[in-house]
Design an enzyme around this catalytic site. Structure first.
Site, PDB file in Angstrom:
ATOM      1  N   ASN A  79      33.605  49.135  36.691  1.00 12.31           N
ATOM      2  CA  ASN A  79      34.803  48.046  36.228  1.00 12.31           C
ATOM      3  C   ASN A  79      35.671  47.854  36.403  1.00 12.31           C
ATOM      4  O   ASN A  79      36.964  48.431  36.737  1.00 12.31           O
ATOM      5  CB  ASN A  79      35.134  48.170  34.891  1.00 12.31           C
ATOM      6  CG  ASN A  79      34.900  47.658  33.404  1.00 12.31           C
ATOM      7  OD1 ASN A  79      34.963  46.139  33.620  1.00 12.31           O
ATOM      8  ND2 ASN A  79      36.376  48.001  33.853  1.00 12.31           N
ATOM      9  N   GLU A  80      35.920  46.484  36.517  1.00 12.46           N
ATOM     10  CA  GLU A  80      36.908  45.833  37.582  1.00 12.46           C
ATOM     11  C   GLU A  80      37.552  46.324  38.757  1.00 12.46           C
ATOM     12  O   GLU A  80      38.866  46.518  38.854  1.00 12.46           O
ATOM     13  CB  GLU A  80      37.623  45.349  36.396  1.00 12.46           C
ATOM     14  CG  GLU A  80      37.481  44.796  35.780  1.00 12.46           C
ATOM     15  CD  GLU A  80      37.917  44.127  34.528  1.00 12.46           C
ATOM     16  OE1 GLU A  80      37.264  43.665  33.130  1.00 12.46           O
ATOM     17  OE2 GLU A  80      39.391  45.187  34.203  1.00 12.46           O
ATOM     18  N   ASP A  81      37.100  47.326  39.300  1.00 15.07           N
ATOM     19  CA  ASP A  81      37.896  48.268  40.655  1.00 15.07           C
ATOM     20  C   ASP A  81      37.981  47.153  41.968  1.00 15.07           C
ATOM     21  O   ASP A  81      39.408  47.890  41.739  1.00 15.07           O
ATOM     22  CB  ASP A  81      37.253  49.613  40.664  1.00 15.07           C
ATOM     23  CG  ASP A  81      36.313  50.754  39.419  1.00 15.07           C
ATOM     24  OD1 ASP A  81      37.271  51.119  39.241  1.00 15.07           O
ATOM     25  OD2 ASP A  81      35.557  50.456  39.741  1.00 15.07           O
TER      26      ASP A  81
END
Length: 883
Positions: free
Chosen positions: A449-451
């Site tokens: 997630n959102e890396d």
């Protein structure tokens, strides 16, 4: 359930667990002596906060500001100890293994004084052969597991490998393979747990079935399916062994059964695929039935003695992720196709439903997933900062038809890439992918997630701008500014492709663009221009869509009963108290929610009014987004938006958040608005100009509104309906007649249909304040869908002092009551509840078939409710405290 059933299994139920502190330097004064003693475990599996709460040694973090008082717990080391007798039958087995399904997180286990295990990953199950460590039959053994403080270990790892960069909360979290949400998030508390949070038991065998993988291939015309099975054996080779494999359908009938000899190989493939004629398919909710088959493998010797049995459930279905060009829009689709059918994804983002993982019961999981079904969802996205979800969760999703997008356990982080960390990640990914891959509901495996988004935004957080080629998926990556791509573009996709080749893999959420991971034309996006970032009006969602929106949200307070739990003291029951703020974890959230309220509504600062208005705000925002984005799903070549996943579906504890169901499984008002927008048939209205806002410092005056109508048909067949229009002018306080009322329409299956623009009657003027109600009726006059569109902002509107809503309650069926509503003037946001002050009523959660309604004068709306038990019906609507 998709689990093994073995005869040589010695469960933990007879084991006597107890716990104690392992160091007392950080324990508050007065508790040291109590915690140096041994205490019997209240429950097992266990985490330390759960035990201390039961012993009344810490206060409940769900209440008030108690979270601040329990931070010392995560800084302590804790010791779990149990005694058990050696089972007499076990010693005759060649292998006796201690199985630890999950240890949170830094654990060292000794058996009878000898170290047998060290763990540094709560997501890896461990098996240790302990035959040589056990005492003689019926003698007592002692198992000790010491859990080191993750806070302390994080400080050590940070010193050894350097500080990381984090978009959210404590940056030490990224050095360890522990659920990231334990370090706090913008919807949850800091509660750094430790303990044996999953089962611990002995298992004995000579040779066992360690894995059964079922691979299905469905014919394009659905006339047959081929079933392949792969069985993995562990332990000692056995002579004259054979494998019996049977397939059972959901009704219990045997579809196929075959037995064949096996070699000494540890991996056995079915010699010939099993053909199932006219298979019964697994479909997502609202698309068809959820038929499940069971595959059972039995390991036999001499054709009669059963050494081991392993069963798993599976569904016959195909799930593909389709990216193809659009007819008249840039980029490509991000489209889920199930069994050859393109579907619009109606989803919610799932976070763990408790801080104390062992407390989540099977029935609680099913209650959550039934609420997803009631809300017309067809997908849950398992967010990467939580856990790999449980067998109970997946059983519920399989049975109730909820597709699962599952992130691997990474979120909002700049993770280390040294060899030992990457090796740990690889082992974790293999273990969890094997466990999940047979699930009928599993639709996508995602790297995290959102890396990638964090890397794109690094310079906005004061770091050096990270330069990397967004189109490079091959590498090498480790010696670049963005080495974490080794995890998302090499390690995880390799594991997924090898172990679960039929499940699509997506590197991250969001991901896909050639210049930014959050590209609205490629892949999925997290749409936070509303609430975060620019904090745009939610009425602009139409212009903020993408090919697939996997996160967006708007804050709303939980049910008032929940608010009173985290604000138990009268002096804290106002919107700006410390207790209220303690249970709103978003940085600046209290400012944003006040701003959005001020832009849209008149409201009082009385807590009950503030709570209601925030819930109405959330309900309105979600309604706008879902109607506008579903409108962009217009059939093949026109799938400009193919899914909307709401951040978030659930809560981890009592809190003000983006969730539309609170921690106690109480639906917020937005729940009903979402259910209507996601219903099989839904109707929408576009008003131009969309509001009476002051835009670019210029008043919008002299414009008569115009209305366009559209409708979405989620079902698999076209729908014939009659369009009915009702309207009211809040300026003249008179009814308005639109000529189009009564028109017959046809809605194409599986997509949006434009219904055209309404012709305005001559009675409309520049002063008109039109409240427009559009309905779709079936041939019997039953309402298929209904919507009311208002002039905005609501803060400009004035309701007459004599506005009234008449409520009548009558018995409808033995378990249901009918609530009839009638108003003498248009009413916004009519929310029904029951009087929960009556004896025993709070334990009885009502089931409303619909709620959070807009009323038109002269119209009778009937809403059914179950579990009322003679409690009085209460009603709130916008500005009723001012009338």
């Amino acid at each position: 359930m998709s689990v093994s059933r073995r005869s040589h299994f010695f469960p933990q139920s007879s084991w006597k667990w107890r716990l104690s502190s392992s160091n007392s330097s950080v324990i508050p004064g007065g508790l040291e002596s109590k915690l140096e003693d041994w205490h019997a475990c209240h429950a097992f599996p266990s985490v330390i906060h759960q035990e201390l709460l039961h012993l009344s040694l810490i206060p409940d973090a769900n209440v008030g500001e108690n979270e601040r008082l329990i931070q010392w717990v995560g800084k302590c080391d804790w010791e779990y100890c149990c005694t058990f007798t050696t089972p007499d039958p076990a010693l005759a087995s060649e292998h006796i293994e201690l199985v630890c399904e999950g240890l949170d997180t830094f654990a060292t286990a000794t058996l009878n004084g000898q170290q047998i295990l060290q763990s540094d990953n709560m997501f890896i199950p461990y098996r240790v052969d302990v035959k040589s460590h056990l005492r003689a039959a019926e003698q007592e053994n002692e198992l000790i597991i010491i859990f080191e403080s993750a806070v302390k270990k994080g400080e050590q790892l940070e010193q050894e490998y350097g500080a990381r960069f984090s978009m959210m909360r404590d940056k030490k979290r990224m050095h360890m393979r522990k659920a990231q949400y334990h370090w706090g998030w913008d919807w949850g508390p800091v509660m750094v747990t430790s303990g044996p949070y999953m089962p611990v038991y002995l298992e004995t065998y000579t040779s066992r079935i360690s894995d059964l993988h079922v691979i299905t291939k469905l014919a394009d015309d659905h006339s047959y399916a081929e079933i392949n099975c792969e069985v993995t054996l562990s332990g000692s080779p056995v002579r004259d062994a054979s494998l019996e494999l049977s397939l059972i359908d959901q009704a219990g009938s045997t579809v196929s059964q075959t037995t064949f000899p096996i070699s000494a190989s540890s991996t056995i493939k079915l010699p010939t695929p099993i053909t199932v004629a006219s298979p019964k398919l697994w479909w997502p909710h609202l698309q068809g039935a959820q038929h499940l088959y069971t595959a059972t493998a039995r390991l036999l010797i001499s054709s009669s003695t059963v050494l081991d049995t392993h069963s798993t459930r599976f569904g016959i279905r195909t799930i593909t992720l389709i990216q193809r060009p659009l007819d008249s829009a840039p980029g490509r689709t991000f489209l889920f196709n199930v069994n050859g059918r393109d579907i619009f994804i109606q989803g919610g983002d799932w976070i763990p439903c408790d801080m104390l993982l062992p407390s989540i019961s099977r029935s609680r999981y099913y209650s959550w997933i039934r609420l997803a079904q009631r809300c017309n969802l067809n997908m849950l996205r398992i967010w990467g900062g939580g856990i790999y979800e449980s067998e109970d969760f997946f059983d519920a999703c399989d049975e109730l038809g909820i597709l699962v997008w599952h992130d691997y356990a990474f979120a909002c982080g700049d993770y280390p890439t040294h060899p030992s960390f990457l090796e740990n990640v690889h082992e974790e990914a293999e273990a969890q992918t094997r466990r999940l891959r047979n699930r009928a509901s599993l639709a996508l495996l995602c790297g995290g997630n959102e890396d990638f988004m964090l890397a794109d935004w690094a310079h906005e957080f004061g770091r050096k701008k990270i330069e990397y080629d967004h189109d490079d998926t091959e590498g090498p990556f480790l010696d670049t500014d963005f080495p974490q791509r080794e995890i998302y573009l090499k390690i995880l996709p390799k594991v997924a492709k090898y172990l679960a080749p039929s499940i699509p893999y997506w590197p991250n959420s969001p991901w896909g663009g050639s210049e930014t991971a959050n590209d609205p034309t490629i892949g999925d996006t997290h749409m936070w221009e509303v609430w975060h970032l620019k904090q745009l009006p939610y009425q602009q969602y139409k212009n903020l869509s993408s090919r697939f929106v996997s996160e967006f949200g708007m804050h709303g307070y939980p049910d008032m009963r929940t608010v009173l739990i985290f604000a138990p003291n009268e002096e804290d029951r106002h919107p700006q108290s410390k207790a209220i703020d303690c249970h709103n974890k978003g940085h600046g959230a209290e400012i944003r929610i006040a701003r959005y309220l001020a832009e849209n509504f008149r409201y009082s600062n009385k807590l009950e009014d503030f709570v209601y208005c925030s819930q109405l705000l959330q309900s309105e925002a979600y309604g706008y987004a879902l109607r506008d984005w579903k409108r962009k799903f217009g059939g093949k070549g026109k799938e400009e938006c193919a899914g909307a996943i709401i951040w978030q579906f659930n809560d981890v504890y009592p809190v003000t958040s983006w969730a539309f169901i609170d921690y106690y499984l109480r639906p917020k008002p937005a729940f009903y608005t979402i259910a209507r927008a996601f219903a099989p048939v839904s109707i929408g209205i576009e008003r131009k100009p969309w509001s009476r806002w002051i835009d670019e410092d210029k008043p919008r005056e002299g414009e008569i509104p115009h209305f366009k109508l559209f409708a979405h048909n989620t079902s698999v067949e076209e729908v014939k309906a009659k369009l009915k229009i009702e309207a009211w002018d809040m300026h003249t306080q008179k009814k308005i007649d639109f000529a189009e009322g009564g028109r017959d329409i046809i809605l194409t299956a599986g997509c949006n249909t434009e219904l055209g623009e309404l012709g305005n009657p001559e009675s409309l003027t520049e002063e008109s304040l039109v409240v427009l109600c559009a309905k779709l009726l079936d041939s019997d006059g039953k309402v298929l869908s209904r919507i009311v569109n208002w002039p905005e902002p609501y803060r400009y509107l004035r309701w007459p002092k004599d506005t009234k809503v008449q409520v009548n309650v009558s018995k409808d069926e033995p378990d249901w009551d009918a609530v009839t509503l009638e108003a003498n003037f248009p009413v916004k946001g009519c929310f029904l509840s029951l009087d929960h002050t009556q004896d025993g009523a709070d334990a009885l959660e009502p089931i409303w078939e619909d709620n959070m309604l807009d009323l038109m004068p002269g119209e009778r709306l009937i809403v059914r409710v179950k579990e009322r038990h003679d409690r009085a019906v209460q009603i709130r609507f916008l500005n009723d405290w001012e009338l």
